[in-house]
Design a protein around this motif. Structure first.
Motif, PDB file in Angstrom:
ATOM      1  N   LEU A  92       0.837  -1.187   0.000  1.00 54.20           N
ATOM      2  CA  LEU A  92       0.000   0.000   0.000  1.00 54.20           C
ATOM      3  C   LEU A  92       0.875   1.239   0.000  1.00 54.20           C
ATOM      4  N   GLY A  93       0.362   2.326  -0.569  1.00 55.93           N
ATOM      5  CA  GLY A  93       1.096   3.574  -0.606  1.00 55.93           C
ATOM      6  C   GLY A  93       1.061   4.285   0.728  1.00 55.93           C
ATOM      7  N   PRO A  94       1.852   5.365   0.874  1.00 55.30           N
ATOM      8  CA  PRO A  94       1.924   6.081   2.157  1.00 55.30           C
ATOM      9  C   PRO A  94       0.577   6.631   2.621  1.00 55.30           C
ATOM     10  N   ARG A  95      -0.188   7.234   1.709  1.00 53.08           N
ATOM     11  CA  ARG A  95      -1.470   7.811   2.113  1.00 53.08           C
ATOM     12  C   ARG A  95      -2.432   6.731   2.605  1.00 53.08           C
ATOM     13  N   THR A  96      -2.478   5.622   1.862  1.00 54.32           N
ATOM     14  CA  THR A  96      -3.359   4.527   2.261  1.00 54.32           C
ATOM     15  C   THR A  96      -2.897   3.913   3.574  1.00 54.32           C
ATOM     16  N   SER A  97      -1.593   3.763   3.732  1.00 55.36           N
ATOM     17  CA  SER A  97      -1.060   3.215   4.981  1.00 55.36           C
ATOM     18  C   SER A  97      -1.414   4.111   6.160  1.00 55.36           C
ATOM     19  N   MET A  98      -1.289   5.412   5.965  1.00 59.42           N
ATOM     20  CA  MET A  98      -1.651   6.358   7.019  1.00 59.42           C
ATOM     21  C   MET A  98      -3.130   6.205   7.375  1.00 59.42           C
ATOM     22  N   ALA A  99      -3.983   6.087   6.348  1.00 61.75           N
ATOM     23  CA  ALA A  99      -5.415   5.934   6.592  1.00 61.75           C
ATOM     24  C   ALA A  99      -5.719   4.635   7.331  1.00 61.75           C
ATOM     25  N   VAL A 100      -5.015   3.564   6.997  1.00 60.54           N
ATOM     26  CA  VAL A 100      -5.224   2.279   7.671  1.00 60.54           C
ATOM     27  C   VAL A 100      -4.847   2.386   9.139  1.00 60.54           C
ATOM     28  N   PHE A 101      -3.683   2.966   9.421  1.00 53.71           N
ATOM     29  CA  PHE A 101      -3.263   3.126  10.813  1.00 53.71           C
ATOM     30  C   PHE A 101      -4.264   3.965  11.599  1.00 53.71           C
ATOM     31  N   ALA A 102      -4.714   5.078  11.000  1.00 48.74           N
ATOM     32  CA  ALA A 102      -5.678   5.936  11.692  1.00 48.74           C
ATOM     33  C   ALA A 102      -6.996   5.201  11.923  1.00 48.74           C
ATOM     34  N   SER A 103      -7.442   4.423  10.941  1.00 54.46           N
ATOM     35  CA  SER A 103      -8.694   3.677  11.093  1.00 54.46           C
ATOM     36  C   SER A 103      -8.580   2.628  12.194  1.00 54.46           C
ATOM     37  N   ILE A 104      -7.407   2.013  12.318  1.00 55.07           N
ATOM     38  CA  ILE A 104      -7.216   1.021  13.385  1.00 55.07           C
ATOM     39  C   ILE A 104      -7.257   1.695  14.745  1.00 55.07           C
ATOM     40  N   LEU A 105      -6.607   2.846  14.863  1.00 56.30           N
ATOM     41  CA  LEU A 105      -6.632   3.579  16.122  1.00 56.30           C
ATOM     42  C   LEU A 105      -8.062   3.954  16.499  1.00 56.30           C
ATOM     43  N   MET A 106      -8.843   4.389  15.520  1.00 53.53           N
ATOM     44  CA  MET A 106     -10.248   4.702  15.770  1.00 53.53           C
ATOM     45  C   MET A 106     -11.024   3.460  16.189  1.00 53.53           C
ATOM     46  N   SER A 107     -10.796   2.341  15.503  1.00 51.21           N
ATOM     47  CA  SER A 107     -11.532   1.113  15.804  1.00 51.21           C
ATOM     48  C   SER A 107     -11.204   0.591  17.197  1.00 51.21           C
ATOM     49  N   LEU A 108      -9.924   0.653  17.566  1.00 53.38           N
ATOM     50  CA  LEU A 108      -9.524   0.172  18.885  1.00 53.38           C
ATOM     51  C   LEU A 108     -10.176   0.985  19.992  1.00 53.38           C
ATOM     52  N   LEU A 109     -10.126   2.308  19.858  1.00 54.40           N
ATOM     53  CA  LEU A 109     -10.756   3.157  20.877  1.00 54.40           C
ATOM     54  C   LEU A 109     -12.271   3.060  20.810  1.00 54.40           C
ATOM     55  N   GLY A 110     -12.798   2.851  19.596  1.00 50.67           N
ATOM     56  CA  GLY A 110     -14.241   2.649  19.469  1.00 50.67           C
ATOM     57  C   GLY A 110     -14.697   1.375  20.155  1.00 50.67           C
ATOM     58  N   SER A 111     -13.925   0.305  20.007  1.00 50.14           N
ATOM     59  CA  SER A 111     -14.289  -0.956  20.654  1.00 50.14           C
ATOM     60  C   SER A 111     -14.211  -0.849  22.165  1.00 50.14           C
ATOM     61  N   SER A 112     -13.309   0.002  22.670  1.00 48.02           N
ATOM     62  CA  SER A 112     -13.187   0.157  24.124  1.00 48.02           C
ATOM     63  C   SER A 112     -14.400   0.853  24.726  1.00 48.02           C
ATOM     64  N   ASN A 144      -2.680  11.435  15.676  1.00 45.83           N
ATOM     65  CA  ASN A 144      -2.462  10.796  16.972  1.00 45.83           C
ATOM     66  C   ASN A 144      -3.367  11.370  18.050  1.00 45.83           C
ATOM     67  N   SER A 145      -3.687  12.640  17.959  1.00 44.27           N
ATOM     68  CA  SER A 145      -4.550  13.262  18.957  1.00 44.27           C
ATOM     69  C   SER A 145      -6.016  13.277  18.533  1.00 44.27           C
ATOM     70  N   PHE A 146      -6.289  13.232  17.215  1.00 43.07           N
ATOM     71  CA  PHE A 146      -7.656  13.345  16.717  1.00 43.07           C
ATOM     72  C   PHE A 146      -8.363  11.992  16.634  1.00 43.07           C
ATOM     73  N   ALA A 147      -7.680  10.975  16.094  1.00 38.27           N
ATOM     74  CA  ALA A 147      -8.310   9.673  15.863  1.00 38.27           C
ATOM     75  C   ALA A 147      -8.819   9.018  17.145  1.00 38.27           C
ATOM     76  N   PRO A 148      -8.066   9.031  18.261  1.00 36.88           N
ATOM     77  CA  PRO A 148      -8.605   8.400  19.477  1.00 36.88           C
ATOM     78  C   PRO A 148      -9.902   9.042  19.961  1.00 36.88           C
TER      79      PRO A 148
END
Length: 437
Positions: free
Chosen positions: A35-55, A164-168
């Motif tokens: 995956l490219g840098p932009r897509t990788s960044m989006a994936v990481f941010a989505s995971i951070l959102m999902s983890l905090l969302g699941s909590s 890092n501060s917005f996604a959580p």
């Protein structure tokens, strides 16, 4: 000379075919399409959102669990507290592991643990299973947030710092409200939300496997799992100012996460689980918008805003929850106070880190950050557990919530006194601490 003799003297040879040999590094071997840098960044941010969302997803379900299994408010706060302890433990032991083994292995392992946690939630039939799932959740989140945050910074420092501060905050907000809507309006309320999250985590793990690694492996993985706390002399004054307000804002989050559903049910006289997730949603959305708005503000200004809005939000909440029988007026006041407190939450967390970290050297940052996270997660879990005990054995839900809010005001005032005292000596230096563009 005959034709045969000419052929004998000059034998025919097959034409030579030249094949270009490319160097090995020119055609790298990849098992997955990168995956490219932009897509990788989006994936990481989505995971951070999902983890905090699941909590925050179990928050609207606590009332259902309590109705089915018959446990007290103390149990709810203990379930909330064990999650905070698990996150804290994982941060201390695994927070720096991805610097040595890479971001991808840590994130994929954390997602696998989340899948297991969702399966345990789906099959839970008692409090022990619920706590087990929360512990697994906490370990996964604590191990992953550092790797995800570092991975986004690896790809793009400025955008990564903002995400890092917005996604959580956005993940916490969406998890609570989406879970409430699913539980309220769709079948299998205690299973469907976890089944959806299980599929999301599995797909995200596949996406991570298709990403290139952002750091090279280096030795010292085992040593990195030894907790380390450092407080350099240069940061002591700033830490003394930041710690009370960071503890206070995370304690405010703990109040809404643990007692929010019961509090809104008492104020609204409604059994809707959507109401149960709404306070945490309002708090987190307000915090997320504050993070976006203040991303270029000075550290001292952000801290002053955090203290002021935390005091105001807690004061409005005290008036709202203590104003009569919980009619419409008190409900409106409660959510107004929640939104104001959310401004304090978003600004207090980022302001505290921004106030402290510039005071330390690069090789001291990990230890100081670990100390700040310890403060945050102790603030998240411990007061919530104490509040649960007081709800049952003290003055009840409304009185305990009022006392909780007053305690937060006192902590904020302590931090304000320290900030003003320190500001007389180095106001210009603190005001100049603006994040890099």
């Amino acid at each position: 000379m005959t034709h045969e003799s000419r052929n004998h003297r000059l034998p025919l040879r097959p034409p030579t075919v030249t094949i270009k040999q490319h160097p090995a590094h020119a055609v790298p071997r990849r098992r997955f399409l990168p995956l490219g840098p932009r897509t990788s960044m989006a994936v990481f941010a989505s995971i951070l959102m999902s983890l905090l969302g699941s909590s925050s997803a179990p928050t609207p379900l606590y009332a259902i669990y309590q109705q089915h299994w018959g446990f007290s408010p103390i149990t709810i706060t203990v379930v909330f507290g064990v999650y905070a302890v698990a996150v804290l433990s994982a941060l201390l032991f695994f927070g720096k592991l991805s610097d040595h083994v890479g971001r991808r292995p840590v994130v994929v392992t954390a997602l696998f643990v989340q899948v297991v946690a969702m399966a345990v939630f789906m099959g839970a039939s008692d409090v022990v299973a619920l706590m087990t799932a929360r512990v697994l959740q906490g370990l996964s989140v604590g191990a992953a947030v550092g790797a995800l945050g570092a991975g986004m910074l690896d790809i793009h420092p400025r955008r990564g710092g903002f995400l890092n501060s917005f996604a959580p905050m956005l993940g916490t907000a969406s998890g609570a409200i989406v879970s409430g809507l699913i539980v309220q309006y769709l079948p299998a309320p205690t299973r469907l939300v976890y089944a959806i999250l299980l599929v999301v985590f599995a797909l995200q793990a596949l996406a991570v496997l298709a990403m290139p690694e952002t750091v090279s492996r280096k030795p010292g993985a085992r040593a990195s799992m030894i907790p380390e706390f450092k407080l350099p002399r240069s940061a002591r004054a700033s830490v003394a100012i930041a710690v009370p307000v960071m503890f206070a804002v995370w304690s405010m989050s703990g109040l809404y996460g643990a007692l929010g559903p019961s509090l809104t049910r008492a104020l609204t006289h409604s059994t809707s689980v959507v109401w149960g997730g709404l306070p945490l949603f309002v708090l987190a959305v307000s915090a997320a918008l504050t993070t976006v708005t203040l991303r270029s503000a000075g550290a001292r200004s952000v801290m002053l805003l955090s203290i002021g809005t935390l005091i105001l939000g807690a004061a409005v909440t005290v008036l709202a929850i203590g104003s009569g029988d919980g009619g419409t007026g008190s409900v409106i006041g409660f959510f107004v106070g929640t939104a104001i407190a959310g401004i304090g939450f978003g600004s207090g967390f980022q302001g505290g880190i921004r106030l402290v970290i510039p005071q330390v050297e690069a090789h001291e940052r990990a230890g100081v950050l670990s100390l700040l996270y310890v403060v945050c997660y102790v603030g998240l879990g411990l007061p919530a557990i104490i509040a649960g005990v007081l709800v049952v054995h003290g003055g009840g839900l409304i009185v305990t919530s009022r006392e909780y809010s007053i305690t937060l005001i006192v902590l904020a005032l302590v931090s304000l006194a320290g900030l003003l005292h320190n500001g007389r000596r180095n106001k210009n230096r603190l005001e100049a601490q603006v994040p890099e563009a």
